[in-house]
Motif scaffolding. Structure first.
Motif, PDB file in Angstrom:
ATOM      1  N   GLY A 231      -1.207  -4.825  13.267  1.00 10.33           N
ATOM      2  CA  GLY A 231      -2.006  -4.586  14.463  1.00 10.33           C
ATOM      3  C   GLY A 231      -3.338  -3.948  14.121  1.00 10.33           C
ATOM      4  O   GLY A 231      -3.917  -4.226  13.065  1.00 10.33           O
ATOM      5  N   ASP A 232      -3.794  -3.064  15.015  1.00  6.23           N
ATOM      6  CA  ASP A 232      -5.153  -2.549  14.911  1.00  6.23           C
ATOM      7  C   ASP A 232      -5.289  -1.355  13.977  1.00  6.23           C
ATOM      8  O   ASP A 232      -5.655  -0.262  14.414  1.00  6.23           O
ATOM      9  N   VAL A 233      -4.995  -1.545  12.722  1.00  4.39           N
ATOM     10  CA  VAL A 233      -5.281  -0.494  11.745  1.00  4.39           C
ATOM     11  C   VAL A 233      -6.168  -1.075  10.665  1.00  4.39           C
ATOM     12  O   VAL A 233      -6.217  -2.292  10.450  1.00  4.39           O
ATOM     13  N   PHE A 234      -6.801  -0.172   9.955  1.00  2.00           N
ATOM     14  CA  PHE A 234      -7.727  -0.578   8.921  1.00  2.00           C
ATOM     15  C   PHE A 234      -7.016  -1.338   7.809  1.00  2.00           C
ATOM     16  O   PHE A 234      -7.496  -2.339   7.314  1.00  2.00           O
ATOM     17  N   MET A 235      -5.828  -0.829   7.419  1.00  2.00           N
ATOM     18  CA  MET A 235      -5.105  -1.457   6.320  1.00  2.00           C
ATOM     19  C   MET A 235      -3.669  -1.780   6.701  1.00  2.00           C
ATOM     20  O   MET A 235      -2.763  -0.993   6.445  1.00  2.00           O
ATOM     21  N   PRO A 236      -3.441  -2.927   7.326  1.00  2.00           N
ATOM     22  CA  PRO A 236      -2.065  -3.296   7.634  1.00  2.00           C
ATOM     23  C   PRO A 236      -1.337  -3.650   6.336  1.00  2.00           C
ATOM     24  O   PRO A 236      -1.974  -3.941   5.331  1.00  2.00           O
ATOM     25  N   GLY A 237      -0.031  -3.599   6.338  1.00  2.00           N
ATOM     26  CA  GLY A 237       0.724  -3.975   5.148  1.00  2.00           C
ATOM     27  C   GLY A 237       2.039  -3.244   5.034  1.00  2.00           C
ATOM     28  O   GLY A 237       2.520  -2.618   5.986  1.00  2.00           O
ATOM     29  N   LEU A 238       2.605  -3.337   3.835  1.00  2.00           N
ATOM     30  CA  LEU A 238       3.907  -2.740   3.566  1.00  2.00           C
ATOM     31  C   LEU A 238       3.706  -1.372   2.912  1.00  2.00           C
ATOM     32  O   LEU A 238       2.969  -1.249   1.943  1.00  2.00           O
ATOM     33  N   PHE A 239       4.353  -0.362   3.450  1.00  2.00           N
ATOM     34  CA  PHE A 239       4.218   1.004   2.933  1.00  2.00           C
ATOM     35  C   PHE A 239       5.569   1.535   2.499  1.00  2.00           C
ATOM     36  O   PHE A 239       6.533   1.436   3.245  1.00  2.00           O
ATOM     37  N   GLU A 240       5.632   2.086   1.307  1.00  2.00           N
ATOM     38  CA  GLU A 240       6.859   2.747   0.893  1.00  2.00           C
ATOM     39  C   GLU A 240       6.663   4.248   1.061  1.00  2.00           C
ATOM     40  O   GLU A 240       5.716   4.828   0.534  1.00  2.00           O
ATOM     41  N   ILE A 241       7.577   4.851   1.805  1.00  2.00           N
ATOM     42  CA  ILE A 241       7.454   6.275   2.094  1.00  2.00           C
ATOM     43  C   ILE A 241       8.587   7.017   1.392  1.00  2.00           C
ATOM     44  O   ILE A 241       9.754   6.689   1.576  1.00  2.00           O
ATOM     45  N   THR A 242       8.218   7.993   0.582  1.00  2.00           N
ATOM     46  CA  THR A 242       9.248   8.716  -0.164  1.00  2.00           C
ATOM     47  C   THR A 242       9.340  10.174   0.255  1.00  2.00           C
ATOM     48  O   THR A 242      10.181  10.909  -0.211  1.00  2.00           O
ATOM     49  N   GLU A 243       8.413  10.598   1.111  1.00  2.00           N
ATOM     50  CA  GLU A 243       8.453  11.967   1.604  1.00  2.00           C
ATOM     51  C   GLU A 243       8.370  11.938   3.119  1.00  2.00           C
ATOM     52  O   GLU A 243       7.735  11.054   3.680  1.00  2.00           O
ATOM     53  N   PRO A 244       8.982  12.942   3.768  1.00  2.00           N
ATOM     54  CA  PRO A 244       8.903  12.941   5.226  1.00  2.00           C
ATOM     55  C   PRO A 244       7.446  12.970   5.678  1.00  2.00           C
ATOM     56  O   PRO A 244       6.628  13.679   5.103  1.00  2.00           O
TER      57      PRO A 244
ATOM     58  N   ARG B 268       0.866  -1.173   0.000  1.00  2.00           N
ATOM     59  CA  ARG B 268       0.000   0.000   0.000  1.00  2.00           C
ATOM     60  C   ARG B 268       0.894   1.210   0.000  1.00  2.00           C
ATOM     61  O   ARG B 268       1.557   1.507   0.971  1.00  2.00           O
ATOM     62  N   THR B 269       0.927   1.868  -1.097  1.00  2.00           N
ATOM     63  CA  THR B 269       1.921   2.900  -1.193  1.00  2.00           C
ATOM     64  C   THR B 269       1.589   3.859  -2.307  1.00  2.00           C
ATOM     65  O   THR B 269       0.856   3.513  -3.231  1.00  2.00           O
ATOM     66  N   GLY B 270       2.088   5.089  -2.222  1.00  2.00           N
ATOM     67  CA  GLY B 270       1.872   6.083  -3.258  1.00  2.00           C
ATOM     68  C   GLY B 270       2.938   5.961  -4.324  1.00  2.00           C
ATOM     69  O   GLY B 270       2.822   5.171  -5.260  1.00  2.00           O
ATOM     70  N   THR B 271       4.000   6.722  -4.165  1.00  2.00           N
ATOM     71  CA  THR B 271       5.114   6.647  -5.105  1.00  2.00           C
ATOM     72  C   THR B 271       5.818   5.320  -4.917  1.00  2.00           C
ATOM     73  O   THR B 271       6.134   4.936  -3.813  1.00  2.00           O
ATOM     74  N   ARG B 272       6.060   4.632  -6.017  1.00  2.00           N
ATOM     75  CA  ARG B 272       6.722   3.346  -5.890  1.00  2.00           C
ATOM     76  C   ARG B 272       8.108   3.398  -6.511  1.00  2.00           C
ATOM     77  O   ARG B 272       8.253   3.562  -7.707  1.00  2.00           O
ATOM     78  N   LEU B 273       9.115   3.249  -5.671  1.00  2.00           N
ATOM     79  CA  LEU B 273      10.482   3.153  -6.170  1.00  2.00           C
ATOM     80  C   LEU B 273      10.987   1.747  -5.894  1.00  2.00           C
ATOM     81  O   LEU B 273      11.176   0.951  -6.790  1.00  2.00           O
TER      82      LEU B 273
END
Ligand SMILES: Cc1cc2nc3c(=O)[nH]c(=O)nc-3n(C[C@H](O)[C@H](O)[C@H](O)COP(=O)(O)O)c2cc1C
Ligand code: SF4
Ligand code: SF4
Ligand code: FES
Lengths: 235, 592
Positions: B427-440, B183-188
């Motif tokens: 844990g207790d979030v709506f969408m658990p998973g892998l997130f790629e973060i490219t901005e602070p 689950r991610t926006g910008t994908r690098l």
């Protein structure tokens, strides 16, 4: 070239590469040790020798940390004494240290509460009497590894012993718990000589403490050997 | 013990000489397997023991003797090694070993009930094989499937989001493993995940694969290191060490051979990023290893993957085979005077083997005890030789940096934390998973904007940042930005990018107990503060969870915790109390 450092406020000059333990000695400070022994390679296991070096995130084990130019070292800071006292208290809750006088003395010195951990799970282990030369009472073992090292690369190159288990359940092991007589052990006694807690104790010593004289001891041992031989031939 | 490494001759196979590597999972008689690996000596100890375990479901003293003799390992040491790794046993297990995860997240989604229901259905108990020798159920630490809690591993097949009612049916015919939840926006780093066939080299090349390697080989090794250095890449394995400096130091060190190691032991509870990368884009990591080999002057790479990731092992192994067949591994790669090959090694169930020096010991066929540092790996690592060891995600960044250039790369992240970064939310979030973060981004935005916040309008009670080795963050402190510099200033650490969320319905005392079990189980036992402290800490946490604290327990946790933090030999002990100490700080009343 000697280097200069400060230990508990005192300037010390020592050869480059010397340990902080040696440096402390020069400043007249004795470092408490548990696992360290002159005959075996130091592994930095017990951390009882830790000291505080200014600017370091964690405490430094004095037995294996090299002194360096300009170090400012504290050997009795609050962090140091808390670690030393807590290690002793945790040890005492884990095994039988009644025959380890040096550790008893440290417990007095650091005001360790001998009953700090009520209800603690002790690492109880059975006494192993499986050969004519020494007894292994691992209830007294504090895992200093010296016996393994003396049996292996540091002295005898016999490799009859290893550390076994993991974490709190660590222990000294032979191959599939074989009795010493079925291992590569040559009964050199080096392990007995380096054991700090009487977990390994020579039978001669036990018999002597029971007041047997030398001839009686030889008779007693011969009896045991014969009994063992018989046991093998019965197998 | 560490001193003896110098004398070891590693007996490495000349992989470059074609197919000398014994087929790991061949079904040739065990004697034949042993004869094939025996010239390599002790380094084959863990592989041989795992192979015996796979064939016989346990290791008898006869098998252990056979292995010790043929690899020239003292028999006492063979026992020492068997007892160190949880996946090796001296009592029969069963044809199918079922591992139920009991780390914090799976526990709170009911994994203990799953295990109970399963053993009941099978008519057995935990740790006992069924009468027909078919199944053996055990509870284990984090399986790295936290985004699909509760998780179970059936032999080599993972099952996620299971329930007590269906588990007994599922183990008979495990469903196809679901792909990672990305689950991610910008994908690098994640650009190919779920979009290509992971082991198809054409797919990889059609999506900008191998461009980084080609760019690197057009440069001198020193220039490659300079690119990595100026990109500002910092290790993603937890310690955030600058990768360029590490490579440079290994490149400069002298040694008969040099090694590149990919650390894929990922066992920190809550972490699954490396598994996802390995399963869905293995070539990008391997390309990173190749570039490292070229830059540092190494010809051999090891890819050490935890034993609980059979699927990742298989996919990475397949990808390596493909690279060999196409000449991208072996001699004269891409027509250059560059030789490099990679061997996959499996862990045996020991979190500590993710610590870099313990990992070396493990490859050398010893118990996974961390070594005393110095010396550091870059001068004296595997087999006493200069070694670069990096995390999976770190390697995955390398081709990207070469492909787009350090300047472009630095546009992502912040000045002090450059580049994209992966986070594992569970844990207790709506969408658990892998997130790629490219901005602070702040922790709060990651949880609420990206992961959808807590479920069913509940409030968040606490976040564990950095995994079991991390600290709790209370809900009023979620404004911290997820960069190295901001977290450090707040006294926190990103660790391996773990974000575990607990809502108001959870009992944090149970979470603390799970963490206590984890560390007591995984302490290697080498140094006293951690060997004894993890056990003493667990005993107090047991009282905490059962409401039976006795006077002085908070002080006990403090003394034990600070002693572990201050005096332990390695990072495991130094972090084993951080979560507990942070809980005491934020919620002192819980410990009354
Ligand atoms: C107990 C412990 C476990 C570790 N586990 C891992 C792991 O599974 N994967 C990893 O990459 N690093 C792990 N590390 C960190 C490694 O020691 C090392 O710092 C890292 O592999 C270096 O790679 P990097 O610079 O790319 O981050 C662990 C450290 C400790 C103390
Ligand atoms: S038996 Fe003695 S020498 Fe051996 S580890 Fe135990 S205490 Fe140390
Ligand atoms: S801190 Fe723990 S894991 Fe690390 S060496 Fe000490 S006992 Fe082993
Ligand atoms: S004496 Fe230094 S660690 Fe034991």
């Amino acid at each position: 070239m000697p280097i200069q450092l400060t230990i508990d406020g005192k300037p010390v000059s020592i050869e480059d590469g010397a340990s902080l333990m040696l440096a402390a000695q020069q400043a007249g400070v004795d470092t408490p040790v548990i696992c360290y022994h002159e005959a075996t390679t130091p592994n930095g296991l017990c951390r009882q020798c830790v000291v505080e070096v200014e600017g370091w995130r964690v405490l430094a084990p004095a037995c294996i940390t090299s002194a360096a130019e300009g170090m400012v070292v504290h050997t009795a800071s609050e962090r140091v004494t808390r670690a030393r006292r807590t290690i002793l208290e945790m040890l005492n809750a884990s095994m039988d240290l009644s025959e380890a006088p040096a550790i008893q003395q440290q417990m007095d010195e650091y005001k360790a509460d001998r009953k700090r951990f009520p209800g603690a799970h002790r690492r109880s282990q059975p006494l192993l009497d499986d050969n004519p030369f020494y007894v292994r009472d691992y209830d007294k073992c504090l895992m200093c590894w010296r016996c393994v090292q003396a049996c292996g690369d540091d002295l005898q190159f016999t490799y009859a012993l290893s550390t076994g288990g993991r974490g709190y359940e660590s222990h000294i092991a032979t191959f599939f718990d074989a009795p010493m007589t079925e291992t590569t052990c040559v009964f050199c006694g080096n392990c007995v000589a380096v054991c700090p807690t009487n977990a390994l104790v020579s039978k001669t010593e036990i018999f002597m403490s029971r007041g047997l004289d030398y001839d009686a001891i030889r008779r007693e041992k011969r009896k045991q050997r014969r009994a063992e031989k018989k046991e093998f031939s019965d197998d | 013990m560490a001193a003896e490494t110098e004398d070891l001759s590693p007996h490495l196979p000349s992989y470059l000489e074609e197919d000398l590597l014994p087929a790991e999972h061949s079904d040739a008689p065990f004697e034949q397997y042993l004869a094939a690996v025996s010239p390599r000596g002790r380094t084959m100890l863990l592989p041989a023991l795992l192979e015996a375990q796979r064939r016989y479901n346990y290791i008898s003293s006869d098998t252990a003797t056979q292995i010790g003799r043929s690899l020239n390992v003292p028999l006492a040491d063979v026992t020492g090694v068997i007892e160190f790794y949880s996946m090796l046993t001296t009592e029969p297990t069963a044809r199918s070993v079922i591992r139920v995860c009991v780390s914090p997240v799976c526990t709170m989604f009911g994994s203990h009930d799953v295990a109970k229901s399963l053993v009941h259905a099978l008519g057995t108990t935990l740790g006992e094989p069924t009468a027909d020798g078919e199944y053996f159920v055990e509870e284990v630490q984090c399986l790295g499937l936290c985004e699909r809690a509760p998780a179970v591993l059936v032999g080599e097949r993972p099952i996620g989001q299971t329930t007590p009612d269906v588990i007994a049916e599922l183990i008979k015919r495990p469903p196809d493993p679901p792909s990672g939840l990305i689950r991610t926006g910008t994908r690098l780093l994640t650009s190919r995940l779920g979009k290509i066939s992971p082991t198809n080299l054409d797919d990889y090349q059609n999506s900008e694969g191998l461009l980084g390697l080609k760019e690197a080989l057009a440069l001198s090794p020193i220039e490659v290191i300079e690119k990595i250095r100026s990109s500002g890449l910092m290790g993603r394995g937890g310690a955030a060490f600058p990768t360029g400096i590490k490579w440079e130091s290994a490149a400069k060190a002298s040694g008969e051979s040099k090694y590149i190691i990919c650390n894929a032991d990922e066992s920190e509870p809550g972490t699954f990023k490396d598994r996802t990368l390995m399963e869905e884009d293995p070539f990008s990591i391997l390309e990173g290893l190749l570039i490292a080999g070229y830059a540092v002057g190494a010809t051999i790479g090891y890819f050490y993957i935890r034993g609980e990731y059979p699927r990742a092992q298989q996919i990475v192994g397949e990808a390596i085979d493909t690279l060999r067949k196409t000449g991208l591994l072996g001699k004269g790669i891409l027509g250059r005077d560059f030789n490099f090959d990679i061997e996959v090694r499996s862990g045996g169930g020991a979190y500590i083997c993710g610590e870099e020096t313990a990992l070396f010991e493990s490859i050398e066929g010893k118990r996974g005890f961390p070594r005393i540092k110095p010396p550091f790996p870059t001068t004296s690592g595997l087999f006493g030789m200069p070694t670069v060891i990096n995390n999976v995600e770190t390697f995955a960044n390398v081709p990207l940096i070469l492909r787009i250039g350090p300047e472009e790369y630095r546009k992502f992240g912040t000045d002090k934390s450059p580049g994209p970064r992966l986070f594992c939310i569970s844990g207790d979030v709506f969408m658990p998973g892998l997130f790629e973060i490219t901005e602070p981004l702040t922790l709060k935005d990651l949880i609420f904007k990206h992961a959808g916040g807590a479920k069913m309008g509940r409030k968040i009670q606490a976040v564990l940042l950095g995994g079991a080795a991390g600290k709790f963050v209370p809900p009023d402190q979620l404004d911290v930005r997820l960069t190295f510099e901001d977290t450090r200033a707040a006294g926190l650490s990103l660790g391996s990018g773990v974000v575990m969320v607990f809502d108001e319905t959870r009992d944090l005392r149970q979470v603390l107990l799970d963490l206590g079990h984890f560390f007591a189980h995984e302490s290697c036992g080498k140094c006293y503060p951690c060997q004894l402290g993890t056990q003493r800490q667990l005993e107090v946490l047991e009282r905490l969870a059962t409401g039976t604290l006795i006077p002085g327990d908070r002080e006990r946790l403090n003394d034990v915790g600070w002693t572990m933090t201050d005096a332990s030999l390695c990072g495991l002990g130094q972090t084993a109390a951080l979560a507990v100490l942070s809980a005491i700080e934020h919620w002192p009343q819980m410990f009354e």
